[in-house]
Design a protein around this motif. Structure first.
Motif, PDB file in Angstrom:
ATOM      1  N   LYS A  34       2.206  20.348  67.740  1.00  0.00           N
ATOM      2  CA  LYS A  34       2.918  21.357  68.521  1.00  0.00           C
ATOM      3  C   LYS A  34       3.617  22.330  67.593  1.00  0.00           C
ATOM      4  CE  LYS A  34       3.972  18.354  72.411  1.00  0.00           C
ATOM      5  NZ  LYS A  34       5.051  17.722  73.184  1.00  0.00           N
ATOM      6  N   SER A  35       3.749  23.536  68.053  1.00  0.00           N
ATOM      7  CA  SER A  35       4.469  24.536  67.279  1.00  0.00           C
ATOM      8  C   SER A  35       5.968  24.272  67.398  1.00  0.00           C
ATOM      9  CB  SER A  35       4.153  25.932  67.810  1.00  0.00           C
ATOM     10  OG  SER A  35       4.909  26.884  67.126  1.00  0.00           O
ATOM     11  N   VAL A  36       6.637  24.157  66.273  1.00  0.00           N
ATOM     12  CA  VAL A  36       8.069  23.891  66.242  1.00  0.00           C
ATOM     13  C   VAL A  36       8.713  24.879  65.283  1.00  0.00           C
ATOM     14  CG1 VAL A  36       9.836  22.189  65.624  1.00  0.00           C
ATOM     15  CG2 VAL A  36       7.710  21.435  66.673  1.00  0.00           C
ATOM     16  N   THR A  37       9.823  25.469  65.699  1.00  0.00           N
ATOM     17  CA  THR A  37      10.564  26.369  64.835  1.00  0.00           C
ATOM     18  C   THR A  37      11.676  25.582  64.156  1.00  0.00           C
ATOM     19  OG1 THR A  37      10.085  28.219  66.299  1.00  0.00           O
ATOM     20  CG2 THR A  37      11.903  28.505  64.751  1.00  0.00           C
ATOM     21  N   VAL A  38      11.753  25.694  62.844  1.00  0.00           N
ATOM     22  CA  VAL A  38      12.781  25.002  62.068  1.00  0.00           C
ATOM     23  C   VAL A  38      13.559  26.026  61.246  1.00  0.00           C
ATOM     24  CG1 VAL A  38      11.457  22.858  61.890  1.00  0.00           C
ATOM     25  CG2 VAL A  38      11.243  24.586  60.103  1.00  0.00           C
ATOM     26  N   GLU A  39      14.724  25.631  60.790  1.00  0.00           N
ATOM     27  CA  GLU A  39      15.484  26.446  59.850  1.00  0.00           C
ATOM     28  C   GLU A  39      15.244  25.890  58.459  1.00  0.00           C
ATOM     29  OE1 GLU A  39      19.456  27.779  60.603  1.00  0.00           O
ATOM     30  OE2 GLU A  39      19.323  27.114  62.680  1.00  0.00           O
ATOM     31  N   ALA A  40      15.165  26.786  57.473  1.00  0.00           N
ATOM     32  CA  ALA A  40      14.922  26.349  56.094  1.00  0.00           C
ATOM     33  C   ALA A  40      15.744  27.196  55.135  1.00  0.00           C
ATOM     34  CB  ALA A  40      13.442  26.458  55.761  1.00  0.00           C
ATOM     35  N   TRP A  41      16.035  26.621  53.974  1.00  0.00           N
ATOM     36  CA  TRP A  41      16.784  27.287  52.922  1.00  0.00           C
ATOM     37  C   TRP A  41      16.223  26.826  51.587  1.00  0.00           C
ATOM     38  CZ3 TRP A  41      21.003  25.609  49.524  1.00  0.00           C
ATOM     39  CH2 TRP A  41      21.703  26.673  48.949  1.00  0.00           C
ATOM     40  N   LYS A  42      15.907  27.772  50.703  1.00  0.00           N
ATOM     41  CA  LYS A  42      15.328  27.439  49.403  1.00  0.00           C
ATOM     42  C   LYS A  42      16.436  26.966  48.456  1.00  0.00           C
ATOM     43  CE  LYS A  42      11.639  29.061  46.492  1.00  0.00           C
ATOM     44  NZ  LYS A  42      10.698  30.145  46.253  1.00  0.00           N
ATOM     45  N   THR A  81       2.456  25.549  55.556  1.00  0.00           N
ATOM     46  CA  THR A  81       2.798  24.991  56.858  1.00  0.00           C
ATOM     47  C   THR A  81       3.621  25.931  57.737  1.00  0.00           C
ATOM     48  OG1 THR A  81       2.849  22.819  55.795  1.00  0.00           O
ATOM     49  CG2 THR A  81       3.823  22.963  57.977  1.00  0.00           C
ATOM     50  N   TYR A  82       4.481  26.734  57.135  1.00  0.00           N
ATOM     51  CA  TYR A  82       5.431  27.543  57.897  1.00  0.00           C
ATOM     52  C   TYR A  82       5.215  29.032  57.665  1.00  0.00           C
ATOM     53  CZ  TYR A  82       7.881  23.139  58.483  1.00  0.00           C
ATOM     54  OH  TYR A  82       8.188  21.840  58.791  1.00  0.00           O
ATOM     55  N   VAL A  83       5.570  29.815  58.664  1.00  0.00           N
ATOM     56  CA  VAL A  83       5.557  31.262  58.570  1.00  0.00           C
ATOM     57  C   VAL A  83       6.922  31.751  59.048  1.00  0.00           C
ATOM     58  CG1 VAL A  83       4.538  31.542  60.875  1.00  0.00           C
ATOM     59  CG2 VAL A  83       4.330  33.356  59.208  1.00  0.00           C
ATOM     60  N   LYS A  84       7.469  32.754  58.380  1.00  0.00           N
ATOM     61  CA  LYS A  84       8.777  33.282  58.747  1.00  0.00           C
ATOM     62  C   LYS A  84       8.654  34.062  60.053  1.00  0.00           C
ATOM     63  CE  LYS A  84      12.716  35.711  56.832  1.00  0.00           C
ATOM     64  NZ  LYS A  84      13.233  36.404  55.658  1.00  0.00           N
ATOM     65  N   VAL A  85       9.556  33.780  60.999  1.00  0.00           N
ATOM     66  CA  VAL A  85       9.544  34.457  62.290  1.00  0.00           C
ATOM     67  C   VAL A  85      10.942  34.944  62.638  1.00  0.00           C
ATOM     68  CG1 VAL A  85       7.614  33.088  63.202  1.00  0.00           C
ATOM     69  CG2 VAL A  85       9.947  32.331  63.602  1.00  0.00           C
ATOM     70  N   ASN A  86      10.992  35.947  63.489  1.00  0.00           N
ATOM     71  CA  ASN A  86      12.243  36.358  64.108  1.00  0.00           C
ATOM     72  C   ASN A  86      12.387  35.563  65.390  1.00  0.00           C
ATOM     73  OD1 ASN A  86      12.871  38.353  62.171  1.00  0.00           O
ATOM     74  ND2 ASN A  86      11.457  39.770  63.169  1.00  0.00           N
ATOM     75  N   ASP A  87      13.579  35.534  65.948  1.00  0.00           N
ATOM     76  CA  ASP A  87      13.791  34.767  67.177  1.00  0.00           C
ATOM     77  C   ASP A  87      12.902  35.235  68.315  1.00  0.00           C
ATOM     78  OD1 ASP A  87      15.662  33.129  66.011  1.00  0.00           O
ATOM     79  OD2 ASP A  87      17.358  34.363  66.611  1.00  0.00           O
ATOM     80  N   THR A  88      12.463  36.495  68.287  1.00  0.00           N
ATOM     81  CA  THR A  88      11.672  37.035  69.390  1.00  0.00           C
ATOM     82  C   THR A  88      10.178  37.017  69.100  1.00  0.00           C
ATOM     83  OG1 THR A  88      11.948  39.257  68.497  1.00  0.00           O
ATOM     84  CG2 THR A  88      13.543  38.521  70.155  1.00  0.00           C
TER      85      THR A  88
END
Length: 109
Positions: A6-14, A81-88
């Motif tokens: 499933k597509s899940v949005t996570v927060e990440a910090w380098k 695995t991840y792509v940067k997205v805006n909330d919208t």
């Protein structure tokens, strides 16, 4: 049987020991102040997780999962695995432009 993740949005910090944790997201600051995240003398980051202690290095990503759990991820795996997205933003699960909401809910927006 086959399954699709499933597509899940996570927060990440380098992670970067030269950056102040004051500039980090609030969830990173909280982990730091609660001693669930610290930087050791041997130039490694230590993250206390539900599964035990994880060791990360500068350049790795710190991720907050959907239940508030924190873990690290190597940059090459993160970028695959991840792509940067805006909330919208809507992420298309296929090449036809179908958005993830339509994909997961059968088209009822």
């Amino acid at each position: 049987m086959k399954y699709q993740k499933k597509s899940v949005t996570v927060e990440a910090w380098k992670l970067n020991h030269k950056d102040s944790t004051d500039s980090a997201p609030r969830w990173v600051q909280k982990a730091w102040h609660e001693d669930n995240l610290y930087y050791a003398d041997n130039h490694t980051w230590h993250i206390l997780t539900l599964e035990g202690e994880m060791i990360a290095e500068d350049g790795d990503y710190l991720i907050q999962g959907v239940h508030g759990e924190i873990y690290s991820c190597k940059p090459d795996i993160f970028e695959e695995t991840y792509v940067k997205v805006n909330d919208t933003d809507r992420i298309s699960p296929d090449d036809n432009g179908n958005d993830i909401h339509e994909f997961l809910h059968g088209g009822d927006k």
